[in-house]
Structures are given as structure tokens and as C-alpha cells.
Enzyme design. Structure first.
Site, mmCIF file in Angstrom:
data_model
loop_
_atom_site.group_PDB
_atom_site.id
_atom_site.type_symbol
_atom_site.label_atom_id
_atom_site.label_comp_id
_atom_site.label_asym_id
_atom_site.label_seq_id
_atom_site.Cartn_x
_atom_site.Cartn_y
_atom_site.Cartn_z
ATOM 1 N N PHE B 243 0.905 -1.272 0.068
ATOM 2 C CA PHE B 243 0.113 -0.075 -0.019
ATOM 3 C C PHE B 243 0.795 1.339 0.048
ATOM 4 O O PHE B 243 0.606 2.387 0.499
ATOM 5 C CB PHE B 243 -0.848 0.092 1.184
ATOM 6 N N THR B 471 -1.221 -9.202 -5.173
ATOM 7 C CA THR B 471 -2.297 -8.733 -6.058
ATOM 8 C C THR B 471 -2.479 -9.808 -7.096
ATOM 9 O O THR B 471 -3.430 -9.611 -7.737
ATOM 10 C CB THR B 471 -2.079 -7.477 -6.475
ATOM 11 N N GLY B 512 2.844 -1.096 -12.128
ATOM 12 C CA GLY B 512 3.752 -2.251 -12.293
ATOM 13 C C GLY B 512 3.388 -3.359 -13.347
ATOM 14 O O GLY B 512 4.356 -3.236 -14.191
ATOM 15 N N ARG B 584 -7.507 -2.923 -20.693
ATOM 16 C CA ARG B 584 -7.702 -4.387 -20.767
ATOM 17 C C ARG B 584 -7.540 -5.031 -19.604
ATOM 18 O O ARG B 584 -6.410 -4.650 -18.986
ATOM 19 C CB ARG B 584 -7.018 -4.983 -21.949
ATOM 20 N N ASN B 587 -6.693 -10.323 -16.041
ATOM 21 C CA ASN B 587 -7.397 -11.444 -15.193
ATOM 22 C C ASN B 587 -8.520 -10.943 -14.273
ATOM 23 O O ASN B 587 -8.553 -10.398 -13.250
ATOM 24 C CB ASN B 587 -6.437 -12.290 -14.426
ATOM 25 N N PRO B 588 -9.933 -11.394 -14.989
ATOM 26 C CA PRO B 588 -10.996 -10.778 -14.448
ATOM 27 C C PRO B 588 -11.047 -11.034 -12.735
ATOM 28 O O PRO B 588 -11.723 -10.208 -11.996
ATOM 29 C CB PRO B 588 -12.174 -11.265 -15.111
ATOM 30 N N LYS B 656 -4.269 -0.548 -18.359
ATOM 31 C CA LYS B 656 -3.985 0.612 -17.632
ATOM 32 C C LYS B 656 -3.944 -0.059 -16.172
ATOM 33 O O LYS B 656 -3.964 -1.136 -15.854
ATOM 34 C CB LYS B 656 -5.318 1.610 -17.578
ATOM 35 N N GLY B 659 -4.418 -0.791 -9.748
ATOM 36 C CA GLY B 659 -3.937 -0.912 -8.415
ATOM 37 C C GLY B 659 -4.407 0.092 -7.279
ATOM 38 O O GLY B 659 -4.783 0.166 -6.050
ATOM 39 N N GLU B 660 -4.705 1.401 -7.865
ATOM 40 C CA GLU B 660 -5.184 2.440 -7.004
ATOM 41 C C GLU B 660 -6.764 3.026 -7.320
ATOM 42 O O GLU B 660 -7.430 3.641 -6.457
ATOM 43 C CB GLU B 660 -4.178 3.533 -6.934
#
Lengths: 329, 695
Positions: B243, B471, B512, B584, B587-588, B656, B659-660
Site C-alpha cells: 500500500f 495482487t 507495475g 484491458r 485477469n478478471p 491501464k 492498483g489504485e
């Protein structure tokens, strides 16, 4: 962590002997609070006497309709017991409102009664705290006291008692039973926690070395519709901001008796005797509930950071009593 | 690869929901975190931190603990290795890294000694017993807008802008909102405490550390200890959350290296829970004033956003609260300014959605207030101010799917039936309200390298110094490599988590996956080229410069439903729905998990998180999980996330960052829902019950 001796007591008298005459001995129940405090350096006993395996667990019927709860009964077993849920539901609700399932499986009834305040200054040995280090001062009064006491605190300490269970026990006129080498004794819960005064480090009226053996709930307090409501900042895993255990006996719209105890407002569970006596024989209306709540809280002396607790406690009393009055009898 | 690629069409591993490749190891306890790594001959260091907020160390009585059982010794400012003052990070030199260099105490919780012992218990016991004498000096930890020490923030990014005539546009507006919003100090609160183990192998320094980017941290560590970079190797296999707090060279690593150097054996330093709060990066408090002017039809005329944040004189930092304001809505006049207030605190650093999280709370609360005053649907207000190009930059958007997020979310949430007047819905005794927020988070990539080796058995070894914070980076990069090489995922052997694997960006800044994926796809393109080499290496540094200037952002719309008990003022979130445009989706399954995690973080920010300081001593009052609340399971009963079709043309695979963006809009959506329930605005986070309580 300092080294300490650990002994498992094989009987009550052995436990009492192991603890006798030594202030640095602690009885160990579930250890859910004591061990944390030892890790933090707040408690540093030289010896732990493990009483968890003494034959002090279980809940049994007392002649006349009350219950006796063994000292080492786990919080989980207490909350789940059918007779507790039937006769004293606020007690079951209070226990379930505290901690987590895992902690309740470990924590004992006696340990719950003797758990220490969650004041963060108490928990940090690098901070002044009269309860932990008498004479060092109270950091909370001029410091962060958002969750501290508004009733009956002293210039020496403004910490609250964190127990949910004890609030319900206070409402039900519970009696704490103990043993010492000189014999057994009883203390009503309302007298169990000492006034703060100038000795906040002395928290209970237990004689030195005493071992709690049971908590007794009187038949006169059986309250099948009683309720516990805990206000907290998140939905679980938080100590009470303010909590209430309450019961109303209403006949023909008139309050025949009431039981009201508050948590999170003082160094001990706060039995609201003033409010109870004002409600007696009067109409069960929201206005009366509010008047009674305000009378009870007239003695509050909030600090700048916790004045909200007075309003909150008033609102909570009114809301819960109103709910109780609306419940079918 | 062209800088602006076309939409990939080949069916493959990308876009397929797959569980984590390391999932089984994690749930069976087989996965090793930094403090689990077995190392022979290990000694343990326990950190001693300052219990005063400012002053000097007058004495540390080492003799008092030297003979305690198992104690090997104590390192403090009198015997610590000297560190290079040039060492720093993204923002420049960082005095927060220069531990044990002098007797100065710049903030509470500053590490002042390390006690090293044979066992963790022995080291910790001696650390607890170590007598320290301080010279206490007056401190200032009281942050507020207009603090006399305030000065313009560094303009490395989120610099001040002034487009159009803000004052004239505000004067001409039919409605103006002019309000002040605040957010407190917040802590990253990762589950895994920071731990490092360091030792020397000949001339080479080895370390296993919990961090977000082993390569970057190896470079910082080498600079700090004046070593050539090739003499430092850092590994980080599994990380229990970062984080932001593991984005830097942490105190655990610096102190472990000092101890390994001094005692000539491997030393492990693991921070205690309170030390994680006291000595690793936190989000600074912010104090923001927003003025928004609009015509009666809801078209914005001007946004003026001034924000202050606190920092430490030890290190530069930017809490870029005003970044969103420059891109989210069309307005002919936009002005922003950032003020930094140096105080006696730990240097703050990036924490989940830095800048955007507090900034969007202010901006999206103010937009809701504008809708209220215009008596307009807050959804419609946002749709009406959708920009065609960057309102400040004038640049085109690479792809912008905020409208799709808003419309699809509104349908799914049932927004159309909403009565926009506050305090109109009750269920039993509870007040019920709903709210929304729109938001964005910038996206892009940083330079990285990757290597691929074609193995004799037909598999490919793919190497990149990435980090998986939990993640699912391993799983995502495996899929990306498989598609880039046009093979199945079973043919990919991925190696990450090691600074020896070459330069790479960290797991941070929502960049990342994009940064690492770019390097992997470049390497794969070479691998599949006419020469068919056995081993290839790609470096994206030169490609980043070729990327055309665009507004590149991920978008989301967050919808919240809350209940408020008018008697107790308890606020509970009943429903959260987030619609996301994150390019895109690799991994859903994991992307959903990540954005939902972000929304839980936003919920915690809205209702719970608050680093409390003692007003007298300046010290932290709640540095643990009992006192510093984050949402418990019972606080998140119904939380859903969906992705709208989206594609980032400038980045490989069209990705894109995810992460945030999950974090960003949630706090404002909840605050707006609390207003809708109660009729009272909450402009200071967290929304504690004493702030909601009605007399």
C-alpha cells in the site's frame, strides 16, 4: 519479554497458595488480555498460575431460579447457554457483542471481569499513566480522550472499563463469588469495581490473592425481554463507544420496574439508578425516558474531546427504552 | 511495437479468470514471506524508537543491557556505519533514510538504536530495557491550512496551474460552492510487518526484504552504503501487502544491513506492529479549499482548488491532491495550488492512491454540493461536464470511459429512482442515503527490462524484477508472457522478485503491470523475430519517450448506499458498487479482487482510518490495529465491481493500472451518501459518529 514461572494449579487451594503473599503473581484464564499486556511490558508477573483447568466451569441452576456461572466458563459457552439466553438475554447479547469468536472461545468469565482498560496510554509503558505507574500522571486528560469516561472519573484517571459482559451483569444485580485462604466471599457487581479516586491502579474490591470462582445471577433479575445495544465506530471488533443493557417491566402503560446499565462511560459498568427511580411508577413514554436519561447524565463531566458521549448516552437510553416499551409483552 | 498499438484480437490467456499461481502455497502456509526465510546462523535485531517528538539523544546506556541473555550488542549513532546523505528516492535525498547518523530526533518513532541478540525474544527484551536519556525540545505536529511554515510544494508533479480567469468566471457563476475539506494522517497498515534479513557473501551484500520493488531498493541501498550496485542483491518472494509503505528502502533493511556488517553474520530485523505505524510511510494530513462556480444549467465555469499537506523537513514529498481537478471535468477556468507544511513528523510517502484519494474526496464532495445547490441530479451534473480534451493540458484523452462507468453503474445501482433531496428515506428508525463519485487515476509505464530464454524443452523462462504484493502479479505476467509468445501458460516459467533480474519499476503508482508487461512483450517480439535467438533482453527506456503525449487515465464511478442511525449516529455502508475502466483486464478474477480491495480501503478511509496524535506530546496514540480501525468483514456486507470495455492504445495489451483506482472515489461516494441520508455534509474524514451525532 521478562522470564516468568508458569504453574498449572491442580485445585483451588493450591492456586490460592501459589498466589499468596506475592503481588507479582497473576492468575491465568484464557490469557486473551493478560498475555497481550505481558508482551507490551505493561504486566510483568514473576509467576502465572493457570486456573483455566480448575473445576470452575459450567453454568448451573441455583435454587429459586437464578444461575451460577463458573469462573472459567468461556465467553462462548456463556453466550450460547440456553438458560442464559432465555432468562438473561442481554447478557448473551453483550458477550456476543465483544471481541471475536476466537477470543470468546478462549476468554473466561472471570478474566472478562478482570480485563484491563483499553486506554492507549495504559497500554504503552513509555507513556505516563497512573493506573499502570501510580504517580506518573494521566496522559489522557490533556491528551487524546475521545473514548474515555464522562462519569465519575478523577483527575488521576479517566479510563473506562472495556467489558460488555460486565455491563449486563451490572444490570442483573450479579454477585461475584471468590475464595481466599481465609475463606469464601461475595461482592455485588455494583461494588466490585472500586471508585477511581486517587488509586486508579486498584480496580476491584477483591482481597489480595483472591480467586474468583463464580458469578451468580439472582432469580429476581430474570428478564426474558432484556436487551444489550452497543454503539461502536465499526460493525464488529471494536470496543463500545457507549453501550446499554436494559429491561423494562411495563403494565398498563406504567413502568413497574426497570434495569439500566451503561458501558463506555465510566471506570466501571454504570448502573443508572437515578434514571431507574425516576421511571418507576410513571408512564412509559419517550418524554419520560428522555427526562430520566438527562437526570442520570446530569452528573457527567465530559472533557473537550468526549462531550459527544453524553448526548450519545442519552439518545441510546431513549432509543432502547422506547424499543423495549414497544415490544410485545 | 508501435507506440500506439491496435487492439489485440488473438484469443489467449489474457482476459481469462485464473486463480493465483501461488494460491495453494499461500493457503497451505508453504509461501515464504521475508521473515520466514531460513538462514543459517541468524541473529535478530530489535529496533528501539524515540519516545519523544523532537530533541536529542543525550545517552543510551548500552552497558545496562550488554550482559542480558543472548545480547550481541547495540548499534546506535555512536557506532553505526556512515551513510551517504545523497541517498533518496523519487523526490530526491531523504533524511528519513539516514538512521543512526547523529543524536538528532526529528520525529516520534524515529529509530535510535538496534539491539542485536541470538533470538528475537532476547533482542526484544533488551530493546525494551535499554535506558535512553533525551533532551526534549519543543515540537510542532499541529497541521492546518495557513500554517506559517507553509511553502509552495515541489512542482515535480501536480504543479500549480492557472487556466482562464478563475475570479471572473466565479463572479459570473449562478452558483458557487466554496468549502473546506480535510483528511487526517493515514497509515498503510499492511498485514505483513516489514522484515529484512541481511548478510554478506564475500564482497556481496544479500538481503531478503518485504518491499514493492527489489531493483529500485537495491539501488537506493547501494547508494546509502556507498556500494557499487552490482554488489547488492535483494530478493522479495512474497509480500503481505504494501500500500505504499514498502515502496522505499525501509528502516528494517537499513538496520539489518548495519547489523550484518557490524556483527559479521546474518541479521533479521522485523518491525513490531507499532513500529510499522511509527516508522514506515504514512499519508500526510490534508486541508483543502475548493471553489466551484457553475451556470444554472450545471455547466462549470471555474474550479479553484488549493490544498495543503504536511511533510517533514527531512524529505521532499508531494501529496498531489489537485491532479484530478486538472482533468476530470471541463471548465473554462481552472486554478490549483499545493502548499507543503513542514512539521516534526515522519516523512510522509505515497500511500494507496496518493493525492488522488484525499483530492477526490474534496473534489467529488464539492461536486455533490454543487448538484445540491443546483437542485440537479449529481449524475447529470457530471455527464454535463465531460471534457473533450484535457481541460488544462489541451491534450486528447488516450481513452476515456467515465461516461460508460457512470451510466452502467447508475443502471445497475438503480440510481434513476433516487429522490435527490436529503433525508427523505427511512427504513424503520434508520436514515438511508445514496451517493456517487466519479474519478480517475493516471496511468502509464516506467522503464523496465525483461529477459526471455527459450529452453530446450520448449518452455520459456521469463525474467523480470517485478514484485507480487499479493495482487496476482505473477499470475498476470504469466498470462501476458504466454500471449506475447503465443504459447500456453504452462510453457511459461516466470522469475520475479530479485534485483539481480535487472532494472524494473516497482509495484506502485498503478504502473507495475503496465511497466513489466511492456518489457515482456518487447522481449517476446524479439524472441519471435527472424533470428530466433535463444535468449533476449528488452529495455523499454527508449520506448517510453516515443509515447505520444496524451491524457492517460483509468476511470471509475462508485455508488454507495449507507444507513445512519439517528439516535446513535452510527454510519454503516450497506452497498458499494464500482464500475471501472482500467484498460484491458488481464485477469478478471484478480482484477475484481483488487478493485474491491481498493473500495474496502476507500470505505475505511471514509469511516475509520485516522492516525491520532497526542496533542501534548505529538506522539501517535493509536499505532495498532485495535486503535487504528480499518473495515472489518461486518462493515462490508455487499460490495460489487464491474469493468466496462476499455483499452489503452499506448500500452502493450491495452492495459491501464488497476492498483489504485479502486480506492479513489469511494470515500466521496460514501460521504455524499451520508449527506443524502442525514442532510448534513461531512467535510472532515473519517466520518466518525461524533461528527454525525445530532443533539
Amino acid at each position: 519479554m521478562k522470564e516468568f514461572a508458569y504453574q498449572r494449579a491442580s485445585g483451588i487451594s493450591e492456586a490460592l497458595r501459589l498466589a499468596a503473599g506475592n503481588d507479582d503473581v497473576r492468575y491465568l484464564g484464557g490469557g486473551t488480555n493478560l498475555v497481550d499486556l505481558m508482551k507490551a511490558g505493561v504486566e510483568s508477573p514473576t509467576r502465572l498460575v493457570d486456573v483455566r483447568f480448575l473445576p470452575l466451569d459450567g453454568i448451573r441452576q441455583v435454587p429459586g431460579g437464578g444461575l451460577e456461572i463458573g469462573a472459567t466458563t468461556t465467553n462462548s459457552d456463556l453466550a450460547a447457554h440456553p438458560e442464559v439466553r432465555r432468562r438473561y438475554p442481554a447478557l448473551s447479547q453483550a458477550v456476543l457483542a465483544g471481541a471475536s469468536g476466537q477470543l470468546r472461545n478462549m476468554a473466561t468469565v472471570a478474566g472478562n471481569l478482570l480485563q484491563r482498560t483499553r486506554c492507549s496510554y495504559f497500554a504503552d509503558p513509555s507513556q505516563p499513566c497512573n493506573k499502570r505507574a501510580p504517580g506518573s500522571g494521566c496522559s489522557a486528560i490533556a491528551g487524546a480522550h475521545h473514548n474515555h469516561a464522562v462519569l465519575s472519573w478523577s483527575p488521576h484517571c479517566v479510563a473506562t472499563n472495556p467489558s460488555d459482559m460486565a455491563v449486563a451483569l451490572a444490570a442483573f444485580d450479579a454477585v461475584v463469588r471468590y475464595e481466599t485462604l481465609d475463606g469464601a466471599g461475595d461482592i455485588p457487581l455494583e461494588e466490585f469495581y472500586l471508585p477511581v479516586g486517587d488509586t486508579p491502579e486498584r480496580e476491584t474490591a477483591l482481597p489480595p490473592g483472591a480467586l474468583i470462582t463464580a458469578v451468580r445471577l439472582p432469580e429476581s433479575a430474570i428478564s426474558p425481554l432484556s436487551r444489550y445495544r452497543k454503539v461502536r465506530e465499526r460493525a464488529s471488533y471494536a470496543f463500545a463507544t457507549v453501550s446499554i443493557a436494559a429491561d423494562l417491566d411495563i403494565r398498563d402503560g406504567v413502568v413497574r420496574s426497570s434495569r439500566i446499565a451503561l458501558g463506555g462511560v465510566a471506570s466501571r459498568p454504570w448502573r443508572a439508578r437515578t434514571a431507574e427511580s425516576l421511571l418507576l411508577d410513571g408512564p412509559a413514554t419517550a418524554d419520560r425516558f428522555r427526562t430520566a436519561a438527562e437526570a442520570e447524565l446530569a452528573a457527567a463531566e465530559p472533557l473537550p474531546g468526549n462531550a459527544y458521549k453524553v448526548t450519545l448516552a442519552r439518545n441510546l437510553i431513549v432509543a432502547v427504552l422506547t424499543d423495549l416499551a414497544a415490544s410485545p409483552y | 511495437m508501435n507506440a500506439e498499438s491496435s487492439v489485440p484480437t488473438a484469443a489467449g490467456a489474457v482476459g481469462v479468470a485464473r486463480p493465483r499461481v501461488e494460491g495453494r502455497a499461500k493457503v497451505t502456509g508453504g509461501a515464504r514471506y521475508s521473515a520466514d526465510e531460513p538462514v543459517p546462523g541468524l541473529a535478530f535485531g530489535a529496533v528501539v524508537v524515540s519516545t519523544i517528538t523532537r530533541g536529542r539523544v543525550l545517552d543510551i546506556d548500552v552497558a545496562a543491557v550488554q550482559d542480558m541473555p543472548g545480547v550481541l550488542g547495540v548499534i546506535d549513532h555512536r557506532n553505526a556505519p556512515r551513510l551517504n546523505p545523497e541517498a533518496g528516492h523519487f523526490f530526491g535525498p531523504d533524511g528519513g533514510l539516514r538512521l543512526l547518523q547523529d543524536d538528532v530526533i526529528p520525529h516520534a518513532g524515529r529509530p535510535i538504536a538496534l539491539v542485536v541478540g541470538e533470538t528475537p525474544e532476547q533482542a526484544y527484551a533488551a530493546a525494551q530495557a535499554l535506558p535512553v536519556v533525551y533532551d526534549v525540545r519543543p515540537h510542532d505536529t499541529e497541521f492546518f491550512f495557513g500554517h506559517p511554515a507553509g511553502r509552495p510544494a515541489s512542482a515535480l508533479f501536480d504543479g500549480p496551474v492557472d487556466v482562464g480567469d478563475v475570479d471572473a468566471e466565479l463572479a459570473a457563476s449562478a452558483v458557487v460552492v466554496d468549502e473546506r475539506y480535510g483528511t487526517p494522517e493515514e497509515h498503510c497498515s499492511a498485514m505483513e510487518p516489514h522484515s529484512a534479513t541481511a548478510w554478506w557473501e564475500g564482497e556481496r551484500l544479500q538481503a531478503v526484504d518485504s518491499n514493492q520493488g527489489p531493483y529500485q531498493i537495491a539501488v537506493t541501498l547501494a547508494t546509502l552504503f556507498c556500494l557499487p550496485p552490482e554488489r547488492v542483491r535483494i530478493r522479495v518472494e512474497h509480500v503481505g501487502g504494501g500500500f505504499g509503505s514498502k515502496g522505499m528502502c525501509g528502516p528494517q533493511l537499513i538496520l539489518a544491513v548495519m547489523a550484518a556488517t557490524r556483527f559479521g553474520r546474518p541479521v533479521r530485523v522485523t518491525l513490531t506492529r507499532d513500529q510499522v505505524f511509527l516508522a514506515t510511510a504514512q499519508r500526510p494530513a490534508t486541508d483543502q479549499v475548493i471553489r466551484i462556480g457553475a451556470d444554472a444549467d450545471g455547466r462549470l465555469r471555474a474550479i479553484d482548488h488549493v490544498a495543503a499537506f504536511e511533510l517533514s523537513p527531512l524529505a521532499e514529498y508531494i501529496e498531489g491532491c489537485t491532479e484530478l481537478t486538472k482533468t476530470l471535468y471541463a471548465a473554462p477556468a481552472i486554478r490549483t495550488r499545493l502548499t507543503a507544511v513542514p512539521l516534526d513528523i515522519l516523512p510522509p510517502y505515497s500511500m494507496r492512491a496518493p493525492g488522488a484519494a484525499p483530492g477526490s474526496f474534496a473534489l467529488e464532495s464539492a461536486m455533490d454540493e454543487l448538484a445540491e445547490r443546483l437542485e440537479m441530479d449529481p449524475l447529470e451534473l457530471r455527464l454535463r461536464n465531460e471534457p473533450v480534451v484535457g481541460p488544462v493540458s489541451g491534450l486528447p484523452f488516450s481513452s476515456r470511459n467515465l461516461v460508460a462507468c457512470l451510466r452502467q453503474g447508475a443502471r445497475r445501482f438503480g440510481w434513476a429512482d433516487r429522490d435527490h433531496r436529503p433525508r427523505m428515506r427511512r427504513e424503520g428508525s434508520l436514515l438511508v442515503g445514496t451517493g456517487l463519485a466519479a474519478t480517475s487515476f493516471s496511468t502509464g509505464a516506467f522503464p523496465s527490462t525483461a529477459s526471455i530464454t527459450a529452453e530446450p524443452d520448449g518452455t520459456f523462462t521469463v525474467v523480470v524484477a517485478a514484485t507480487d504484493l499479493g495482487t496476482g502479479a505473477r499470475t498476470a505476467l504469466t498470462a501476458i508472457a504466454a500471449d506475447a509468445l503465443e504459447v500456453g501458460v504452462e510453457k511459461i516459467g516466470l522469475r520475479i522478485s530479485d534485483s539481480d533480474l535487472g532494472p524494473a519499476w516497482s509495484a506502485g503508482g498503478s504502473r507495475g503491470t503496465a511497466s513489466w508487461a511492456w518489457a515482456i512483450t518487447e522481449a517476446a517480439a524479439k524472441m519471435r523475430g527472424p533470428e530466433r535467438p535463444a535468449t533476449v533482453t528488452a529495455d523499454t527506456a527508449h520506448l517510453l519517450g516515443e509515447l505520444p503525449s496524451r491524457e492517460r487515465h483509468a476511470y471509475s464511478a462508485v455508488f454507495a448506499e449507507v444507513t445512519v442511525d439517528p439516535a446513535t449516529s452510527e454510519v454503516r455502508v450497506r452497498r458499494l458498487l464500482g464500475l471501472f475502466a482500467v484498460g484491458r483486464v488481464i485477469n478478471p478474477l484478480m482484477a475484481r479482487s483488487q478493485v474491491i480491495g481498493g473500495m474496502v480501503g476507500g470505505l475505511s478511509m471514509a469511516l475509520h482510518e485516522e492516525g491520532v496524535r497526542d496533542p501534548v506530546s505529538g506522539r501517535h496514540v493509536n499505532p495498532d490495529f485495535a486503535g487504528y480501525h480499518i473495515a472489518a468483514h461486518a462493515d462490508v456486507p455487499d460490495i460489487e465491481a464491474e469493468f466496462v470495455p476499455d483499452h489503452e492504445p499506448g500500452l502493450p495489451m491495452g492495459v491501464k493500472g488497476a492498483g489504485e483506482i479502486g480506492n479513489v472515489g469511494t470515500a466521496a461516494a460514501i460521504a455524499n451518501a451520508v449527506w443524502h441520508a442525514t442532510g448534513v455534509r461531512q467535510r472532515q474524514l473519517p466520518i466518525r459518529l461524533d461528527r454525525v451525532l445530532e443533539d
